[in-house]
Design an enzyme around this catalytic site. Structure first.
Site, PDB file in Angstrom:
ATOM      1  CB  VAL A  12       3.174  -0.568  13.451  1.00 12.60           C
ATOM      2  CG1 VAL A  12       2.502  -1.796  14.079  1.00 12.60           C
ATOM      3  CG2 VAL A  12       3.556  -0.866  12.010  1.00 12.60           C
ATOM      4  NE  ARG A  36       6.783   9.719  16.834  1.00  9.07           N
ATOM      5  CZ  ARG A  36       7.527   8.741  16.326  1.00  9.07           C
ATOM      6  NH1 ARG A  36       7.553   7.563  16.915  1.00  9.07           N
ATOM      7  NH2 ARG A  36       8.241   8.944  15.240  1.00  9.07           N
ATOM      8  NE  ARG A 150      -4.285  -2.613   2.208  1.00 14.60           N
ATOM      9  CZ  ARG A 150      -5.392  -2.345   1.512  1.00 14.60           C
ATOM     10  NH1 ARG A 150      -5.351  -2.292   0.183  1.00 14.60           N
ATOM     11  NH2 ARG A 150      -6.539  -2.106   2.140  1.00 14.60           N
ATOM     12  CD  GLU A 151       3.823   3.645   4.817  1.00 12.27           C
ATOM     13  OE1 GLU A 151       3.781   4.874   4.646  1.00 12.27           O
ATOM     14  OE2 GLU A 151       4.881   2.995   4.831  1.00 12.27           O
ATOM     15  N   GLY A 249       5.782  -0.726 -12.690  1.00 16.78           N
ATOM     16  CA  GLY A 249       6.138   0.572 -12.122  1.00 16.78           C
ATOM     17  C   GLY A 249       7.635   0.769 -12.090  1.00 16.78           C
ATOM     18  CB  CYS A 256       7.000  -3.330   4.480  1.00 12.77           C
ATOM     19  SG  CYS A 256       6.149  -2.701   5.940  1.00 12.77           S
TER      20      CYS A 256
END
Length: 438
Positions: A12, A36, A150-151, A249, A256
């Site tokens: 995020v 990172r 949304r990823e 699915g 999340c």
């Protein structure tokens, strides 16, 4: 344009920093992970997110985006500071706000007068108002601005959002945050901070509820001879229901939904509100992995011990490399517990995952397998060479938990195909369902 500090360079935070830089703001993004920060300085984002690495490189070249180790610089120089730190599930199911509180304690000494602290992390209703007391600075406002990323679509969701939600008891501070998004043209909702915080949880939990509902509906379709594809197509035509999140699915997962459903249920319990619908949503999802395993067990002849299975897809959904709370891995663990030997292929996974030995292609996992199980809806799986796969397998059996595969092509290639919520198609030359006693 504004000077923005972003605390946290995770999924995020990095998206927020890079996209605000694209909108013309000057952004300093801070993280405590030295490796990172160094990688981001080279525009290496370390995750699969289309378009994000390009935005990071663009912002860095333009001088609008910098990455720093530690929070001090991002806090001291900014007009707005966005908190994008983790809020994982605590031992009691509630959101763990340890990281949020730590940053706010640091911020109360470091931020400049007039700065707006913006909580973008997902936090329970009432958090923003409560932590304002922790900051204890009448010249600093604390505002809620939940993310809806949304990823696999994060850049597009930030730059072309369906809505921007900002919550504060001080409307002027909220309007200042809304103005940062002026370049997106998105509609804005300005509300109280508790309402803004609840919008995020309410949205994610409602979507999780839709998925649990359709998975139970698929099971009912199997029992009564209906086709879940036809049923949901009829539902999608109703504007009151909408067309999304109606595909069955192996369960829902990711970073999340599992966290947010448990957190909202914890909030409801703390407020002494009975929420059986949400409790059932979570319980139904837990049942789904066991139901998929039962389908696989039946499809391969009634037992899994010693059975060789190839798994197609390991991430929690297509378009991401995220394995967190992946329903595919939940199914894999249950299959392995019953003695199945597992190999897997996923376009975004290169390392072994628990009991799954990851191979380089779908063809490799099909070789000498007793069955294939489609667990993630990667579009490329629908385009595989089915006759070639069938010839390579010990037993041509497929369980398609995403209803992704082209039924006629798969069956014509000689497969016994089992899908969620659909009648089992007969193989060519048969007049009824294949008894699949292989």
């Amino acid at each position: 344009m504004a000077r923005i500090g972003v605390i946290g360079a995770g999924y995020v935070g990095l998206t927020t920093a890079a996209c605000f830089a694209r909108l013309g703001h000057t952004v300093v993004c801070a993280d405590v992970d030295e490796a990172r920060v160094a990688a981001l300085g080279r525009a290496e984002i370390g995750a699969y997110e289309p378009g994000l690495a390009d935005l990071v490189a663009e912002g860095s070249r333009a001088g609008r985006l910098r990455f720093v180790l530690g929070n001090a610089e991002a806090l001291a120089e900014a007009d707005f500071v966005f908190l994008c730190v983790p809020t994982p599930t605590g031992v009691d199911g509630a959101a763990d706000l340890t990281a949020v509180h730590a940053v706010l304690r640091e911020a109360r000494e470091a931020v400049r007068p007039g700065c707006v602290l913006v909580i973008k992390s997902t936090v329970p209703a009432g958090t923003t108002e409560r932590v304002a007391d922790l900051v204890g600075r009448p010249d600093v406002r604390v505002v809620s601005n939940p993310e809806f990323l949304r990823e696999g679509h994060a850049v597009d969701d930030f730059l072309r959002p369906q809505r921007v939600v900002v919550g504060s008891e001080e409307e002027g501070a909220a309007r200042r945050v809304v103005a940062l998004y002026a370049g997106t043209g998105a509609p804005a909702l300005v509300t109280g901070s508790a309402s803004a915080e609840l919008v995020k949880y309410a949205s994610n939990c409602f979507l999780a509820m839709k998925l649990s509902y359709v998975n139970s509906l698929a099971e009912l379709c199997e029992r009564v001879g209906a086709d879940i594809g036809d049923v949901t197509e009829g539902m999608r035509l109703d504007d009151r229901i909408g067309s999304s999140f109606l595909d069955p699915g192996p369960g829902w997962g990711g970073s999340c939904f599992p966290k947010d459903t448990r957190a909202l249920l914890s909030t409801a319990e703390d407020a002494r509100v009975d929420f059986p619908l949400l409790r059932a949503t979570i319980g139904t999802n837990g049942h789904q992995a066991h139901r998929v395993v039962a389908m696989v067990r039946e499809a391969v002849g009634g037992q899994l011990a010693g059975v060789r299975l190839g798994l197609l897809g390991l991430t929690f959904k297509a378009g991401t490399d995220d394995l967190r709370d992946s329903p595919a891995l939940a199914v894999a663990s249950l299959l392995a517990a019953e003695g199945a030997w597992l190999t897997g292929y996923d376009p975004c996974v290169a390392r072994d995952c628990g009991p799954v030995r990851v191979l380089a292609s779908a063809e490799a996992v099909a070789a000498n397998a007793d069955g294939l199980v489609v667990l993630t809806e990667w579009p490329e799986f629908a385009e595989l060479d089915w006759p070639n796969l069938a010839a390579a397998m010990a037993r041509p059996v497929i369980v398609d938990t995403r209803n992704l595969l082209p039924v006629e092509k798969v069956v014509e290639a000689g497969f016994h195909l089992v899908s969620l919520g659909r009648p089992t198609p007969a193989r060519p030359g048969r007049t009824g369902p294949d008894p699949h006693r292989l």
